[in-house]
Scaffold this motif. Sequence first.
Motif, mmCIF file in Angstrom:
data_model
loop_
_atom_site.group_PDB
_atom_site.id
_atom_site.type_symbol
_atom_site.label_atom_id
_atom_site.label_comp_id
_atom_site.label_asym_id
_atom_site.label_seq_id
_atom_site.Cartn_x
_atom_site.Cartn_y
_atom_site.Cartn_z
ATOM 1 N N HIS A 42 -3.634 -9.467 -4.185
ATOM 2 C CA HIS A 42 -3.297 -8.061 -4.377
ATOM 3 C C HIS A 42 -2.002 -7.892 -5.130
ATOM 4 N N LYS B 195 -12.844 0.420 1.760
ATOM 5 C CA LYS B 195 -13.686 0.070 0.615
ATOM 6 C C LYS B 195 -14.400 -1.251 0.830
ATOM 7 N N LYS B 196 -13.995 -1.951 1.904
ATOM 8 C CA LYS B 196 -14.607 -3.243 2.202
ATOM 9 C C LYS B 196 -15.765 -3.010 3.162
ATOM 10 N N TYR C 130 -9.411 0.561 8.099
ATOM 11 C CA TYR C 130 -8.352 0.917 7.158
ATOM 12 C C TYR C 130 -8.721 0.544 5.721
ATOM 13 N N TYR C 131 -9.259 -0.677 5.552
ATOM 14 C CA TYR C 131 -9.698 -1.079 4.201
ATOM 15 C C TYR C 131 -11.123 -0.556 4.015
ATOM 16 N N ASP D 162 -7.355 -12.980 -2.067
ATOM 17 C CA ASP D 162 -6.868 -11.616 -1.996
ATOM 18 C C ASP D 162 -5.601 -11.470 -2.839
ATOM 19 N N GLY E 43 -2.205 5.035 1.416
ATOM 20 C CA GLY E 43 -2.644 4.121 2.463
ATOM 21 C C GLY E 43 -1.575 3.920 3.519
ATOM 22 N N ASP F 132 0.811 -1.227 0.000
ATOM 23 C CA ASP F 132 0.000 0.000 0.000
ATOM 24 C C ASP F 132 0.839 1.268 0.000
ATOM 25 N N PRO G 237 -5.839 -4.364 9.368
ATOM 26 C CA PRO G 237 -4.595 -5.025 9.002
ATOM 27 C C PRO G 237 -4.018 -5.755 10.216
#
Lengths: 708, 525
Positions: free
Chosen positions: A498, A199-200, A196-197, A496, A152, A148, A289
């Motif tokens: 990523h 968007k989830k 923190y995430y 995931d 982020g 990130d 996280p």
Amino acid sequence: MLGSFAATILPIVVSSESAVVDVPVAQATDAFGWAALILWLPALSTVLCGLCAVMKVKSKLPGWITVGLLGTSFLLTLALFFSYEYENPVIIHALQWLNISWNGEGETVQFIANFALYVDSLTLLWMLFVTGLGTLIALYATEYMEVDVGKGYTRFFAGISVFLFAMSALVLGDNLVMLYLGWEGVGFASYWLIGYYYKKPSAVAAAKKAFIVNRIGDFGLALGIYFIWHNFGTVEYRVLFEALNAGGYSTETAGWSVRAIPYLLMLGAFGKSAQLPLYVWLPDAMEGPTPVSALIHAATMVTAGVYLIARMYPVMLLDEYALPIVAWIGGLTALLAATIGMAQYDIKRIFAYSTISQLGYMFLGLGVLTSFGAAYHVFTHAFFKAVLFLTAGAVMHGFAGQLDLRKVSGLRHMPGWRIVSWTMFYGCLCLAGFPLITNGFYSKDEIIAQAFITPGFGFVALGVIGLITALFTAYYAFRVWFRVCAGPVHFEPGDDHHNGEHGGGEFHPHAPRLVINLVLVVITIGAIASIFLGDWVLRGVGDSTAVYPSPHAEGDGFWANPHRWMPWVASAAGIGGILLAWYFHLANRSAAERMKNALLANGLTRWLPTAMENKWYVDELYHATVRAPLWILGHFLNLFDRYVVDMFLVDGIAKLPRALARTFQPLQNGILQSYAVSMAGGLALVAVLVVLMPQFVEWVRSVMGGAG
Amino acid sequence: MADKLWFLIPEIWLFVGVVVVSVMGLSRRKMFRDLLPLVVCVFLVGAFIITPLLYSEQRISAAGLLMPMLGKYVKMLVCAIGVILTMLSVGLIDRDLEASMSAGRTRFDPIRVNRGEYFSFFMLSIIGVMLVCNANDLIWLFLALELTSLPTYIMVAISRPSRKAQEAAVKYFFLGAMSAAMFLYGFALLYGATGEIELTKLRDVFAAQAAAGGLNRVAIVGLILTVMGISFKMAVVPMHFYAADVYEGAASPVTAFLAFVPKTAGAVALILILSTVGWSGHYGNGAHGLPREILTALWIMAVLTMTLGNIGALLQRSAKRMLAYSSIAHSGYILIGLIAGPPHGLNAVLFYLLAYGVMNTAAFAVLASFERKGEEIESLADLAGLRHRYPVMAVAMALAAGSLIGFPPLLGFAGKLYLFIAGVDAGHIALIVIAGVNSAISAFYYLWLVGLPILAQSTPQSETVVARPVVWPRVAAIVTAIGVVILPLFAQSLLKASQAVTVERETTALDVTVAPDQPEQPTSP
């Protein structure tokens, strides 16, 4: 090591059996002025991270800034630790903050809350692992969060810095207002980092849940602080404890607003430290996280509740039922969370429930009057739980978000995973309380043994619950290890992906690199070192506000003194749990499924595995009893608001000024002569009304109210 | 008398400035003419520095003033705000003329340049306020008040080359003259009722009259005429009619000036006039206070001013007209402090003058920073979506508006808080409730000033708005917006500064003592 062993398991001899509070008197000091930096460095780090965000830094700079400043903060804590001598607590003044005085009934009331540090061994104990683990986990995160890097990454480290500033303020503060500032600050940082995430949707929901559930506890704490202020006229620890030392507040004579204080503080502690009935936010908080889970939701923030009770120990004695309730809540939470943990499949969730369960032990320790056991368990738990979370994080990191223990196996045989496997092994041993070589063994035994000694309502039953929980704990800890690290090599990646490198072809787990391995080893060494710190904690707690004479056993024979037999019994429970886990999850993996299926097939026992896997339906219970009624009420109020308040009252009232404005608008016609006439007319009207019409004056004066 | 002259040094110093500025304004060299605002600032800063040095114990006791310390606070306040207002006026006057002279189309003509006059009148008006503080008799007070107002009539007229400005100036002049006639008539009646023109002696006579069973009827009528006439300077209902038209007609920098300088003069003059009758409980023997007629009149005026000011602002689509009405409403809040009386009420008034000076100037500074085709902007719609092109100005406007609402923790909140506390302390609960309702109404229109620049999208109309070429109005906007945020931190010490101000000198003729003991104020952290 054996010396330390003996010291910790022998009954704690204290000078007096009486319940008189005798808190060491704190003294202000001009020395240690630099200690305030422990508090300011994380704040500086926040500011610098903010600057990085403004300057759109696209490197690991914010991470290194945070690690550097937190590391310095840790070194300063160490320096304070070595220069502080075991005498009275000292108060180090940093900054004048609130100092308000006003005229009360006949005397001047003063409200003082400064930025000052209250340093005693309890403070030092907490600060050592808060700053130490904070630094290490931030270091771990520099590698963990590297995908990130950019916006982020900066946001993450700014959050960590805010957290450490708030946590330091909470622990170091010399008054309850500063504690509250830190308390809300860590809550805010926790919300920031769980979400923190963002968007989830599940992460956002978890962040909200954590925040809202914590508000319930915070309400209790805030009210408790108010009642302390109301009854004792201070929020400063020093003045408060002096007032308590001076006496006059016995459990018989205290009024209801004094007796309510322990319960209100308790509510705050149960919220922050995830105890019944407010524990539900912590498992969901694992959406953040993993370094966040390790630092905030396992090692440090969640122990703030324990800190509050330990710091306020003399206050908790203001009502004689307060501490037994703490003990029972702690014991029941420990058992409940352990049973849930046994049936979960998500590694981080299992560790989350184990955190709740271990926090339960700490409250049990506080409740059965071994503040030493509780503080020691906080200290040891911080290390081994950090190790466990960080290894879980390494697994998650390496297997693309995979956390299901059924889908990863044989980790220790894979190249590059050896350090992770064995540090996790040691962490699990500590959690299980394996005899002699683990820190969890000493601290947990202290608590359970004391439960058998201290006379109180059903404390023996709590001791038994503690032992059963110890067995369960060992089982679920090694269930994870035997499933994930031992056995045949087998893995399925998580969903995931990523990293671009996994995009197309076959999945290759990527083993952790230097920094993560280094941090794991260092914390494991810290966990081993904490075994030898038992003596220091024992002496230290005696010099702090948490001092209270623990009752000791009547006899000195083997069976008469639980501190003598407890190591053997608890070891048996721990090893028994490990063996069970070994049988079901390594030697004969299908046996666990078979047993579960057998239980499910039988109509009488079907509820057990189902209920355990579904977390005893507590979330559903809360949904039905709290959320649903509130939801219905909310919708009803919404309709009421929309149609009655908004349409009728608000819009109606809002139209009034405009209508008035339209009425008066013609007066403002822009013509000079009319203005002049209006002015003169206004003057004449006022003059005639007030000079010539006394009735009018009387009428206005009646409208004006009581004014002279 | 000689002791009194000491206190006039700042005024004399500024008057030197007036002469310098008016001569410099006639210079043929553009550089000198462009330096004018700087010179004004130098003189204002000088006066700001000189003022506190003059107030020694011995001079204060020798001067024989009613409220000797009032000057120190008010003079420093108007000088400080004056510097900001000067920044707003940079490049305003003779803009087209200077441009065409630089381009060589027009020759320099001392008859046509107005900049020197403008800044001279600017300083003269400020001198007027400062003289009001020193007033110890009715004639001085009258002259000082008119010195404050007369220059502003001309400033409005020359502020921009538009007929609207001239119309505004004429209206302002005639109505101002009428109000002057009112309070001059009031002064005459006061003299008739007491035979005194010195404020300290007036007070003694009033005290004697009150002790003997009530004030003379003539004195009451005189007081009402005086109070209402002076309240024209503050734009208090029913003397408020000029405000909307004049504020709209004048250029924004002048409007900002009008909303602060004459208002301060009016408030200080009212403090002095009302002190001669005193507030209930303020004098040692407690029986005397504002005569019930005066209190009633003030109460009605406060309620009407707040209410009509706020609801008048509701319908406006012009930002300047809206701020004009809001200025009326703020005068209503100030009246609360005057009704509450010393010590807290008057301190709150003085603090509120500072707060209002800063936040209102911030709002006007933002308006003064923008133009469309050389014309200043007026409509609210011109501010839409300002954030996208001028984010700092948008934030400054939002802060100014938030402070005008009284949004914590901004400056306006502290100001309103002290006023309202003073009102509650004095027992005027109903008045405070009305003021609270009015604050809520005011949020409705102030929030346009927050919402339009920050939240709204740009429109084709608002995109034609550009910043003025001179940077100083924007600097003033930023400085005042920072002040709105920072000054509340020093609210305690500022309030303390205003506390010392309203202590009256002990009266000599009668054995009536001023209650010297001020209640313990919260000590600043």
